[in-house]
Design a protein around this motif. Structure first.
Motif, PDB file in Angstrom:
ATOM      1  N   ALA A   1       0.816  -1.219   0.000  1.00 52.15           N
ATOM      2  CA  ALA A   1       0.000   0.000   0.000  1.00 52.15           C
ATOM      3  C   ALA A   1       0.851   1.271   0.000  1.00 52.15           C
ATOM      4  O   ALA A   1       0.319   2.368   0.151  1.00 52.15           O
ATOM      5  N   ALA A   2       2.146   1.147  -0.178  1.00 52.40           N
ATOM      6  CA  ALA A   2       3.048   2.289  -0.016  1.00 52.40           C
ATOM      7  C   ALA A   2       3.557   2.868  -1.338  1.00 52.40           C
ATOM      8  O   ALA A   2       4.679   3.371  -1.410  1.00 52.40           O
ATOM      9  N   ALA A   3       2.722   2.853  -2.380  1.00 47.01           N
ATOM     10  CA  ALA A   3       3.167   3.369  -3.680  1.00 47.01           C
ATOM     11  C   ALA A   3       3.596   4.834  -3.590  1.00 47.01           C
ATOM     12  O   ALA A   3       4.606   5.222  -4.186  1.00 47.01           O
ATOM     13  N   GLN A   4       2.854   5.655  -2.845  1.00 45.89           N
ATOM     14  CA  GLN A   4       3.242   7.064  -2.714  1.00 45.89           C
ATOM     15  C   GLN A   4       4.562   7.206  -1.968  1.00 45.89           C
ATOM     16  O   GLN A   4       5.378   8.059  -2.307  1.00 45.89           O
ATOM     17  N   ALA A   5       4.779   6.372  -0.983  1.00 44.02           N
ATOM     18  CA  ALA A   5       6.048   6.414  -0.255  1.00 44.02           C
ATOM     19  C   ALA A   5       7.203   5.990  -1.163  1.00 44.02           C
ATOM     20  O   ALA A   5       8.317   6.509  -1.044  1.00 44.02           O
ATOM     21  N   VAL A   6       6.939   5.071  -2.082  1.00 38.53           N
ATOM     22  CA  VAL A   6       7.960   4.689  -3.064  1.00 38.53           C
ATOM     23  C   VAL A   6       8.282   5.901  -3.940  1.00 38.53           C
ATOM     24  O   VAL A   6       9.447   6.167  -4.238  1.00 38.53           O
ATOM     25  N   GLY A   7       7.256   6.649  -4.325  1.00 43.87           N
ATOM     26  CA  GLY A   7       7.494   7.875  -5.089  1.00 43.87           C
ATOM     27  C   GLY A   7       8.377   8.849  -4.334  1.00 43.87           C
ATOM     28  O   GLY A   7       9.288   9.456  -4.911  1.00 43.87           O
ATOM     29  N   ALA A   8       8.140   8.983  -3.046  1.00 43.04           N
ATOM     30  CA  ALA A   8       8.974   9.864  -2.222  1.00 43.04           C
ATOM     31  C   ALA A   8      10.412   9.335  -2.159  1.00 43.04           C
ATOM     32  O   ALA A   8      11.371  10.118  -2.203  1.00 43.04           O
ATOM     33  N   ALA A   9      10.563   8.022  -2.070  1.00 45.56           N
ATOM     34  CA  ALA A   9      11.908   7.432  -2.055  1.00 45.56           C
ATOM     35  C   ALA A   9      12.636   7.720  -3.371  1.00 45.56           C
ATOM     36  O   ALA A   9      13.834   8.020  -3.367  1.00 45.56           O
TER      37      ALA A   9
END
Length: 184
Positions: free
Chosen positions: A129-137
């Protein structure tokens, strides 16, 4: 030791190299390549070196001892279409936690000429569920090109964002054969 666990006496060397996507600032420590910065004209270079110096607790010096020789050689071969996998030692000091986990997976699990979705990459590190966090990474990636954040795309086929600009992302994906070369 500074907050990143580095002794302030550890050397940080830098240089600027020309590439197929414009000038790149490269910085390395005795542990390996620590930073790659796009569009490294004088103002970008000055800001990047100040940020690197602050974060690593050492004043970067222009390359003198050869710490960057391997990085220059491998990046030159990559842009010439002769290298598909980097073998450089990397200094991961400028990333931590979830971001470092995602970037390490990207570096080892998404080969040349392929792409992965943000959500798929999140699933690979056990956080589906962390696709947005991957974008931030991806946005915090201190080692673009070598840690290939240009290979991360949106699930519906869009390019997504890119710290070096979308044209740079297109150029890198075209170099790897994922996108066609521009007509003009």
């Amino acid at each position: 030791m500074n907050e990143y666990g580095r002794s302030p006496t550890s050397p940080v060397e830098w240089t600027v190299m020309e590439s197929g996507i414009g000038p790149l600032l490269l910085a390395a420590t005795d542990q390996g390549l620590v930073s790659v910065v796009f569009h490294a004209g004088p103002r970008v270079r000055e800001r990047a070196l100040a940020r690197i110096g602050d974060r690593l607790g050492a004043e970067p010096v222009e390359s003198a001892s050869g710490l960057l020789t391997g990085a220059i050689r491998e990046l030159s071969a990559y842009f010439a279409g002769e290298l598909r996998e980097f073998g450089l030692p990397l200094d991961w000091t400028l990333s931590s936690g979830f971001n470092r986990q995602v970037l390490r997976e990207l570096a080892t699990g998404v080969p040349y000429g392929t792409v992965v979705g943000y959500g798929d990459l999140a699933g690979r590190v056990g956080q589906p569920a962390a696709a947005q966090a991957v974008g931030a990474a991806m946005g915090s990636n201190p080692l673009p090109v070598v840690v290939p954040c240009h290979r991360v795309v949106e699930s519906h086929g869009g390019l997504g964002g890119f710290g070096g600009g979308l044209e740079t992302k297109r150029q890198l994906l075209a170099l790897e054969g994922v996108l066609p070369e521009p007509l003009f």
